[in-house]
Design a protein around this motif. Sequence first.
Motif, PDB file in Angstrom:
ATOM      1  N   SER A  17      38.622  46.429  64.556  1.00  0.00           N
ATOM      2  CA  SER A  17      39.599  45.391  64.205  1.00  0.00           C
ATOM      3  C   SER A  17      41.013  45.785  64.615  1.00  0.00           C
ATOM      4  O   SER A  17      41.851  44.911  64.873  1.00  0.00           O
ATOM      5  CB  SER A  17      39.569  45.104  62.693  1.00  0.00           C
ATOM      6  OG  SER A  17      39.796  46.291  61.947  1.00  0.00           O
ATOM      7  N   ALA A  18      41.262  47.100  64.690  1.00  0.00           N
ATOM      8  CA  ALA A  18      42.577  47.571  65.130  1.00  0.00           C
ATOM      9  C   ALA A  18      42.710  47.481  66.642  1.00  0.00           C
ATOM     10  O   ALA A  18      43.760  47.112  67.166  1.00  0.00           O
ATOM     11  CB  ALA A  18      42.805  49.012  64.655  1.00  0.00           C
ATOM     12  N   MET A  34      42.432  43.010  67.117  1.00  0.00           N
ATOM     13  CA  MET A  34      43.652  42.562  66.447  1.00  0.00           C
ATOM     14  C   MET A  34      44.414  41.529  67.265  1.00  0.00           C
ATOM     15  O   MET A  34      44.824  40.473  66.752  1.00  0.00           O
ATOM     16  CB  MET A  34      44.555  43.767  66.155  1.00  0.00           C
ATOM     17  CG  MET A  34      45.884  43.414  65.495  1.00  0.00           C
ATOM     18  SD  MET A  34      45.675  42.706  63.845  1.00  0.00           S
ATOM     19  CE  MET A  34      47.349  42.157  63.501  1.00  0.00           C
ATOM     20  N   SER A  54      44.235  43.774  60.438  1.00  0.00           N
ATOM     21  CA  SER A  54      43.261  44.741  60.966  1.00  0.00           C
ATOM     22  C   SER A  54      42.735  45.680  59.895  1.00  0.00           C
ATOM     23  O   SER A  54      41.625  46.203  60.017  1.00  0.00           O
ATOM     24  CB  SER A  54      43.881  45.550  62.112  1.00  0.00           C
ATOM     25  OG  SER A  54      44.964  46.342  61.649  1.00  0.00           O
TER      26      SER A  54
END
Length: 556
Positions: free
Chosen positions: A320-321, A325, A463
């Motif tokens: 997610s980072a 994101m 994130s």
Amino acid sequence: MKRMSRLALSCLMIVVLIVLSACGTKEPKEGTSTPNTGNTPAASVGNEKAEPVEITMVRENYADVKYLSGESIDKNAVSDAYEKELGIKIKNLWVADSTQYQQKLQMSISSNDIPDLMFVSMPQLQQLIEADMILDLTDIYEKTATAETKAYLTGDGGNQLNSAKHQGKLMAIPSTNSPYNSASHVWLRRDWLKQLNLPEPKTMQDVLSISEAFTKQDPGGSGKSYGIALTKALLSEGAFMISGFFNGYHAYPGQWIKDDSGKLVFGSIQPEMKLALKQLQDMYKDGQIDPEFAVKDVVKENELLASNKIGITYGPFWLSAYPLMDNAVKDGVLVQDWWPYPIVSHDAVPAMTQVEMGVDGYWVVSKKAKHPEAAIKLLNKWIQAYEHPGETDGVYLLHNEEAQNYYKLNPIRVFSQTHNVTLGEVVPKAIESRDPSSLKGVEGPNRYGKVVKYLDGDTSQWSEWPISGPGGTFSIMYQYLQQNRYHINAFYGAPGPVMTEKKPVLDTKMHEVFIKIIMNQLPIDKFDEFVAEWKKLGGDEMTNEVNEWYVKVSQN
């Protein structure tokens, strides 16, 4: 990946900066250190002030370290702290940038001109053991390491520490880290699941059905959708690594696993691999896989995710980072709802996620070192400060914007084997109750704070939500641990002569065959021909070499 590293590790840096600044005058917490645990200043005798003990090192000069005014790698707040608190003075015999460090280190080893303490690779560790150049640390470690240090280095059950042993003797301190951080998850467009009224995945058949639906029904309205993301790396480490899909068929590509007889065999050539490859081939033929994946890296394949053409990918906790994101949040609005799920199995046996041991090198002590116990005292202090931030002074380093990445100046560094996994138990509970009082250290409260900001409307913190939120990747990683669903590579030794020579060629051939099978350029039965060829071209010889190693380490 570079961006991911900054984002995923930024919180860790904060914790470590406190460690670096361990230069205060506060007494250690009662019960964590006594005169016999290795935290007493090395040069203290009674109330008399003695000269510091000096240990020599060779160091890598990190380009991303930004020094405070007047400081350098040879003298800085970190080295001053160790000299003040432990009475240990660090002397660098030489310093080299990352491009030259390994070459210069190898020259030092070859000429038997090594410092008291240095960081080496697994092959170099084996070379040093065979040349009888480094010290057996067994007794020194037993006497000098604190109870906290011993527990810290065996959080994984002792695998990483055992990798530093030779014939039962502890020959090095492993650069520990979490073996669980590379665990795989199924990341899905949860908004698409809701849009198409599809259930969350519980089985591999669910994943396959979701992939087909995303492909055929085009929930992103892009005009041409695919089910699942693949890249040309396929099974190499990376954001869209597909190993979790293979794990769903109980296949463990790239790992050495035990067969029914107790011997080690190579996971990439087992029958389970054929089953998984056949499924990917069927998905490719059905239009569920980007036909150009074999020439795309993560950045190029991610363009399809960003443009609403792909809604499933396998990957690690930090996905997610990076890269999700930038896809998910546009102009402060969440436009893609990605969410992680545990990997699933094609049958009734739960899927295990493959991970590596998690050691990237070792600290060794020369047999010529006059004060070998100093290395363990440095180790004790690092762990004590890392685990108990705030109990030492010098927090000015945390707030001084001029200093960057000072954690790399520490003479010896190890990281928690279980930290992120345990966060998966406590942080989600704190988030649900909106009560962070149970969170210790720095990283837990920091991650909690980011999630709370997101829940309160700050989408720039999104994130962290799929990572630390209830049901996020940390929760899944903790679930994997509780359910014994981590599959660790059984081989962790230095490559032998056969592996060094044969494996690169065999891996290249394997990658080529797997890509062609998936793209239906080769029939699935070509897998069997490849296995036979693999064995003939050195695979059997390499397997024998690995098993010779396995017999030796099993006797330690």
